[in-house]
Structures are given as C-alpha cells and as structure tokens.
Scaffold this motif. Structure first.
Motif, PDB file in Angstrom:
ATOM      1  N   GLU A 103       0.890  -0.852   0.050  1.00 21.48           N
ATOM      2  CA  GLU A 103      -0.141  -0.039   0.398  1.00 21.48           C
ATOM      3  C   GLU A 103       1.066   1.121  -0.367  1.00 21.48           C
ATOM      4  O   GLU A 103       0.555   2.305  -0.533  1.00 21.48           O
ATOM      5  CB  GLU A 103      -0.998  -0.082   0.916  1.00 21.48           C
ATOM      6  CG  GLU A 103      -1.807  -1.006   1.452  1.00 21.48           C
ATOM      7  CD  GLU A 103      -1.700  -2.206   1.059  1.00 21.48           C
ATOM      8  OE1 GLU A 103      -0.367  -2.507   1.993  1.00 21.48           O
ATOM      9  OE2 GLU A 103      -1.712  -3.519   0.922  1.00 21.48           O
ATOM     10  N   GLN A 104       1.879   1.299   1.003  1.00 18.30           N
ATOM     11  CA  GLN A 104       3.055   2.040   0.478  1.00 18.30           C
ATOM     12  C   GLN A 104       3.780   2.575  -0.538  1.00 18.30           C
ATOM     13  O   GLN A 104       3.878   3.849  -1.161  1.00 18.30           O
ATOM     14  CB  GLN A 104       3.709   2.416   1.606  1.00 18.30           C
ATOM     15  CG  GLN A 104       3.307   2.497   3.890  1.00 18.30           C
ATOM     16  CD  GLN A 104       4.525   2.029   4.358  1.00 18.30           C
ATOM     17  OE1 GLN A 104       5.080   1.537   4.150  1.00 18.30           O
ATOM     18  NE2 GLN A 104       3.940   2.254   6.022  1.00 18.30           N
ATOM     19  N   ALA A 105       3.550   1.548  -1.455  1.00 15.63           N
ATOM     20  CA  ALA A 105       4.113   1.814  -1.980  1.00 15.63           C
ATOM     21  C   ALA A 105       3.530   1.758  -3.636  1.00 15.63           C
ATOM     22  O   ALA A 105       4.203   2.885  -4.230  1.00 15.63           O
ATOM     23  CB  ALA A 105       5.085   0.541  -2.779  1.00 15.63           C
ATOM     24  N   ASP A 106       2.497   1.424  -3.509  1.00 18.20           N
ATOM     25  CA  ASP A 106       1.469   2.256  -4.203  1.00 18.20           C
ATOM     26  C   ASP A 106       1.216   3.078  -3.732  1.00 18.20           C
ATOM     27  O   ASP A 106       0.901   4.806  -5.432  1.00 18.20           O
ATOM     28  CB  ASP A 106       0.323   1.300  -4.472  1.00 18.20           C
ATOM     29  CG  ASP A 106       0.291   0.666  -4.892  1.00 18.20           C
ATOM     30  OD1 ASP A 106       1.743  -0.192  -5.493  1.00 18.20           O
ATOM     31  OD2 ASP A 106      -0.837  -0.990  -4.644  1.00 18.20           O
ATOM     32  N   GLY A 107       1.332   3.993  -2.840  1.00 18.08           N
ATOM     33  CA  GLY A 107       0.789   5.751  -2.531  1.00 18.08           C
ATOM     34  C   GLY A 107       1.996   6.287  -3.158  1.00 18.08           C
ATOM     35  O   GLY A 107       1.690   7.463  -3.814  1.00 18.08           O
ATOM     36  N   VAL A 108       3.243   5.809  -2.730  1.00 15.76           N
ATOM     37  CA  VAL A 108       4.189   6.918  -3.418  1.00 15.76           C
ATOM     38  C   VAL A 108       3.842   6.414  -4.967  1.00 15.76           C
ATOM     39  O   VAL A 108       4.070   7.587  -5.644  1.00 15.76           O
ATOM     40  CB  VAL A 108       5.933   6.374  -3.236  1.00 15.76           C
ATOM     41  CG1 VAL A 108       6.851   6.492  -4.180  1.00 15.76           C
ATOM     42  CG2 VAL A 108       5.590   6.077  -1.385  1.00 15.76           C
ATOM     43  N   LYS A 109       3.776   5.691  -5.709  1.00 19.50           N
ATOM     44  CA  LYS A 109       3.952   5.404  -7.031  1.00 19.50           C
ATOM     45  C   LYS A 109       2.251   6.431  -7.757  1.00 19.50           C
ATOM     46  O   LYS A 109       2.538   7.108  -8.434  1.00 19.50           O
ATOM     47  CB  LYS A 109       3.419   4.491  -7.570  1.00 19.50           C
ATOM     48  CG  LYS A 109       4.115   3.118  -7.320  1.00 19.50           C
ATOM     49  CD  LYS A 109       3.916   1.913  -8.426  1.00 19.50           C
ATOM     50  CE  LYS A 109       4.744   0.623  -7.928  1.00 19.50           C
ATOM     51  NZ  LYS A 109       3.841  -0.452  -7.951  1.00 19.50           N
ATOM     52  N   SER A 110       1.840   6.491  -6.818  1.00 17.41           N
ATOM     53  CA  SER A 110       0.237   7.967  -7.273  1.00 17.41           C
ATOM     54  C   SER A 110       0.384   9.110  -6.946  1.00 17.41           C
ATOM     55  O   SER A 110      -0.587   9.536  -7.498  1.00 17.41           O
ATOM     56  CB  SER A 110      -0.947   7.396  -6.819  1.00 17.41           C
ATOM     57  OG  SER A 110      -0.962   7.496  -4.728  1.00 17.41           O
ATOM     58  N   ARG A 111       1.925   8.727  -5.897  1.00 19.42           N
ATOM     59  CA  ARG A 111       2.097  10.956  -6.364  1.00 19.42           C
ATOM     60  C   ARG A 111       2.907  11.261  -7.303  1.00 19.42           C
ATOM     61  O   ARG A 111       3.855  12.331  -6.989  1.00 19.42           O
ATOM     62  CB  ARG A 111       2.537  10.913  -4.871  1.00 19.42           C
ATOM     63  CG  ARG A 111       1.580  10.832  -3.643  1.00 19.42           C
ATOM     64  CD  ARG A 111       2.319  12.005  -2.276  1.00 19.42           C
ATOM     65  NE  ARG A 111       2.906  10.047  -1.605  1.00 19.42           N
ATOM     66  CZ  ARG A 111       2.637   9.260  -0.897  1.00 19.42           C
ATOM     67  NH1 ARG A 111       1.429   9.402  -0.201  1.00 19.42           N
ATOM     68  NH2 ARG A 111       3.381   8.584  -0.339  1.00 19.42           N
ATOM     69  N   ILE A 112       3.760  10.625  -8.148  1.00 18.53           N
ATOM     70  CA  ILE A 112       4.517  10.983  -8.873  1.00 18.53           C
ATOM     71  C   ILE A 112       3.900  10.572 -10.673  1.00 18.53           C
ATOM     72  O   ILE A 112       3.348   9.312 -10.994  1.00 18.53           O
ATOM     73  CB  ILE A 112       5.807   9.938  -9.007  1.00 18.53           C
ATOM     74  CG1 ILE A 112       5.984   9.382  -7.646  1.00 18.53           C
ATOM     75  CG2 ILE A 112       6.203  10.167 -10.430  1.00 18.53           C
ATOM     76  CD1 ILE A 112       7.178   8.296  -7.850  1.00 18.53           C
ATOM     77  N   ALA A 113       3.532  12.026 -11.358  1.00 16.14           N
ATOM     78  CA  ALA A 113       2.281  11.915 -12.338  1.00 16.14           C
ATOM     79  C   ALA A 113       3.563  12.445 -13.110  1.00 16.14           C
ATOM     80  O   ALA A 113       4.964  13.174 -13.070  1.00 16.14           O
ATOM     81  CB  ALA A 113       2.370  12.874 -12.349  1.00 16.14           C
ATOM     82  N   ARG A 114       3.394  11.374 -14.413  1.00 17.25           N
ATOM     83  CA  ARG A 114       4.093  11.755 -15.570  1.00 17.25           C
ATOM     84  C   ARG A 114       4.117  13.332 -16.385  1.00 17.25           C
ATOM     85  O   ARG A 114       2.566  13.963 -16.467  1.00 17.25           O
ATOM     86  CB  ARG A 114       4.912  10.731 -17.138  1.00 17.25           C
ATOM     87  CG  ARG A 114       3.340  10.027 -17.414  1.00 17.25           C
ATOM     88  CD  ARG A 114       3.192   9.199 -18.018  1.00 17.25           C
ATOM     89  NE  ARG A 114       4.429   9.285 -19.152  1.00 17.25           N
ATOM     90  CZ  ARG A 114       5.105   8.699 -19.735  1.00 17.25           C
ATOM     91  NH1 ARG A 114       4.841   6.747 -19.419  1.00 17.25           N
ATOM     92  NH2 ARG A 114       5.846   8.353 -20.239  1.00 17.25           N
ATOM     93  N   SER A 115       4.632  13.796 -16.712  1.00 16.29           N
ATOM     94  CA  SER A 115       4.510  14.848 -17.630  1.00 16.29           C
ATOM     95  C   SER A 115       4.898  15.095 -18.926  1.00 16.29           C
ATOM     96  O   SER A 115       6.302  15.171 -19.245  1.00 16.29           O
ATOM     97  CB  SER A 115       4.758  16.633 -17.097  1.00 16.29           C
ATOM     98  OG  SER A 115       5.003  17.455 -17.035  1.00 16.29           O
TER      99      SER A 115
END
Ligand code: CAA
Ligand code: NAD
Length: 312
Positions: A91-103
């Motif tokens: 869940e923590q890993a998913d949280g980190v991933k969800s906070r990184i957006a590609r631009s």
C-alpha cells in the motif's frame, strides 16, 4: 486538515559500517507540496522517488519519452524491491507511485512549489531550460539545480528570480545516500535556503552547506581521486586491481573505476573539465583515457559499457 505524519524508519548496517535509513512518511505536510523534477535519468528518477516518499506530489518530465519511461519503470522496480524485502508495504509503495505523475509539457510546472532540475550537466542546456521555466513558474516557486559542479551564482543570474535559485545536490543512488549538499548562490535568499534545507531533512537526509565553488565539497575531492585511478589504468594497472586496492585498502564500498561507471563518464569528464578550467591547476587535468572513453560513447553503466561492461 492533514492526518498526523506516520514515520517508518528502517535502519540497516552497511558493509562499510555506515548505517543508512529507508524512510517513508505518510500524510506528511511537506514544505513543498508539489514538486517538479526535470530529467528522469538516474538522478531525477531517484529525486522524484524520495520526494514522493516524503509525501509531496511529484511531476516528472524528461525531454526524451523513452528516458521518462525508463525513469518511471526504475522507480517502480525500486519500490517493488522494498516491498519484497518487507521494508515498506504494498500500500505504501502504491501510495508513492500514485504521487508521481508523468508530465508531457513544462507548462504543467506552473503548479509547482519547488522545481528540481536534474538534466544533463551542461551550462548552456541548463540555462535554456531556466529561460523556458521563467515564463511558466509562479512567483513563489523555488528553483533548485542538482548540478554536480556548475556555479549556482552563475546559473541564478540567468533566471527570473535569482533569490529563489539554489543548489540541491543529491548523491547517487538518491534513495540510499544520506547526504544532500546545499549550495547558496550569492543571490539565494534566506527563506529559500531554509525551506530547501528543511525539505531535505523531511526526507531523512543530512545536509551540508557547501561553498559555491567548482565541485562544491564532494566532487572537488572525489573526482580528482577517480581521475587518478584512470591515470593508473592508462599506465597499465588492471582495473580490478585498482578497484580492489581502494575497496579493500580504504574501505570504500565501490572501487573508483566502478564508481566512475556508476556516476557516468560523461558527467565525470564535464566536472573535471570545469575543475581544471575554473581552478586553473594541472592537477585537475582530465585523464586522456577518460576523454577517449567519452568520445567512444562508453559513458559507463547507463550506456552498457565504461571501464567495465554491463548487461542492459
Ligand atoms: N537505488 C535504490 N537503492 C539502491 C540502488 C539504487 N540505484 N542501488 C542499491 N540500492 C540499495 C539496494 O537495494 C540495497 O538495499 P538493502 O540493503 O535494503 O537490500 C542497498 O542499496 C545495498 O545495495 P547492494 O547490496 O546491491 O550493493 P552494495 O552494498 O554494494 O551497495 C551502493 C550499493 C549503496 C551503491 C554502494 O556500493 C555505495 O555506497 N557505493 C558508493 C556510492 C557513492 O559513492 N555515491 C556517491 C557518488 S558521487 C555523487 O553522487 C555526486 C556527483 O555529483 C557525481
Ligand atoms: P542522466 O544522463 O542519467 O540523465 C539526464 C536526463 O536529462 C536524461 O534522461 C535526458 O534525456 C534528460 N535531459 C537532457 N536534456 C534535457 C532537457 N533540456 N530537458 C529535459 N530533460 C533533459 O544524468 P544524471 O546522472 O541523472 O545527471 C543529471 C544531473 O545530476 C547532472 O547535472 C549531474 O551532474 C547531476 N548529478 C549526477 C550524479 C551522478 O552520480 N550521476 C550525482 C549527483 C548529481
């Protein structure tokens, strides 16, 4: 209202005897809530990961789409390894991933509180980027460079808000290394310095204040040492012997040639050329063999070949 920060700190002993921490902060009201990272290479990807792990929302941009894809894939791989080792939960890993957006466009950076530049080590290319950002960034945004060697004062002078420009020099690999060198340009204001230092500390890093001189602290000392190792290689000493001598004889975690490959020989050459030019002493002269390797495109690990060969 934000929930209370939840800190998970996992300490482990390193082979070299140093202790290092993996740090995840959940629901943390970070100094910089929205952080833009430009350049998704080995440094930019790591920088995006550590900011997102500390709770910031991160926008990651690279001029090259394949590089951006590789950078994001690398972050996911590193997070997956941390989950496998039970250092963080899925869940923590998913949280980190969800906070990184590609631009896909620098225009997205208009919503950033901090932008960290981690593109190629080249003054002219960095300045061109800062000029583009000048038309996009809002007045409050801090602009930080992860440069390894270039004068912060000189770069700040080319930006729209020199007082809000600072050096934030992460070490490679960013998620593992504890240090962030902070470099104040002549123009950097106190608030920018304090906020940048605080943000690094929120990520669990230790900061040092370096002089705004060529190579700052780490590279002023490290790069001539690596250069000397390349001279020994040029004089005929075997690479494994050079690396083993320094690993086993001085307790360095990597030998200097392995470290050179890891840093990138193009980056190393640029730093040495700058030290040589700006400090004006022959002791900084880049080893001709290093120049040849860069001319051959043997940039080290990221290119699959440097002083050693690597599987891509
Ligand atoms: N990203 C994230 N984590 C990484 C990683 C990476 N790229 N590479 C290794 N790690 C993690 C591993 O997952 C492992 O974690 P666990 O202990 O939790 O399993 C840990 O680091 C140790 O890795 P390994 O067991 O694979 O290998 P190691 O013990 O040899 O350590 C190393 C690898 C940390 C890179 C170590 O060799 C080292 O400290 N090398 C020197 C690095 C250094 O000097 N960096 C500074 C370069 S100079 C610079 O950055 C400034 C500049 O401007 C050029
Ligand atoms: P890298 O070659 O791995 O990545 C650089 C990335 O920048 C590439 O993906 C490239 O496509 C992208 N890029 C180039 N020009 C761009 C532009 N105009 N706009 C957007 N993206 C662009 O390099 P790296 O090792 O990650 O180094 C990045 C910066 O960090 C350099 O300034 C370097 O000196 C510094 N640094 C490197 C290390 C290291 O050990 N490699 C350590 C500390 C600091």
């Amino acid at each position: 209202m934000h929930a209370q920060p939840r800190l998970i700190r996992v300490s482990r002993a390193q082979g070299s005897g140093h202790r290092q921490d993996v740090l995840i902060r959940e629901n943390f009201m970070a100094t910089f809530q929205t952080v833009g990272v430009i350049g998704a290479g080995q440094m930019g990807a790591g920088i995006a990961q550590v900011f997102a792990s500390a709770g910031s929302n991160v926008l990651l941009f690279d001029a090259s789409t394949p590089a951006l894809d590789r950078g994001l894939a690398g972050i996911h791989l590193q997070l997956g390894k941390l989950v496998e080792k039970e250092k963080i939960s899925k869940e923590q890993a998913d949280g980190v991933k969800s906070r990184i957006a590609r631009s896909a466009s620098l225009k997205d950076f208009a919503r950033c509180d901090l932008v960290v530049e981690a593109i190629i080590e080249n003054f002219e290319i960095k300045v061109k980027l800062f000029q583009e950002l000048g038309a996009i960034l809002p007045a409050h945004t801090v602009l930080a460079s992860n440069t390894s060697s270039i004068s912060i004062t000189r770069m700040a002078a080319t930006t729209k808000a020199p007082g809000q420009f600072i050096g934030m020099h992460f070490m490679n690999p960013v998620p593992v290394m504890k240090l962030v060198e902070i470099i104040r340009g002549l123009q950097t204001d106190d608030a920018t310095y304090q906020r940048t230092k605080q943000a690094a500390e929120e990520m669990g890093k230790t900061t040092v204040l370096a002089l705004d001189g060529p190579g700052f602290i780490v590279n002023r000392i490290l790069c001539p040492m690596i250069n000397e190792a390349i001279f020994l290689l040029q004089e005929g000493v075997a690479p494994e012997d050079i690396d083993n001598a320094m690993k086993l004889g001085t307790n360095q975690p990597m030998g200097p040639l392995t470290l050179a490959d890891f840093v990138g020989l193009d980056t190393l050459l640029y730093i040495l050329q700058l030290l040589h030019r700006e400090l004006g002493e022959d002791k900084y002269r880049p080893c001709p063999l290093l120049v040849k390797y860069v001319e051959a495109g043997w940039f080290g690990k990221k290119a699959g070949r440097g002083f050693y060969r690597y599987e891509q």
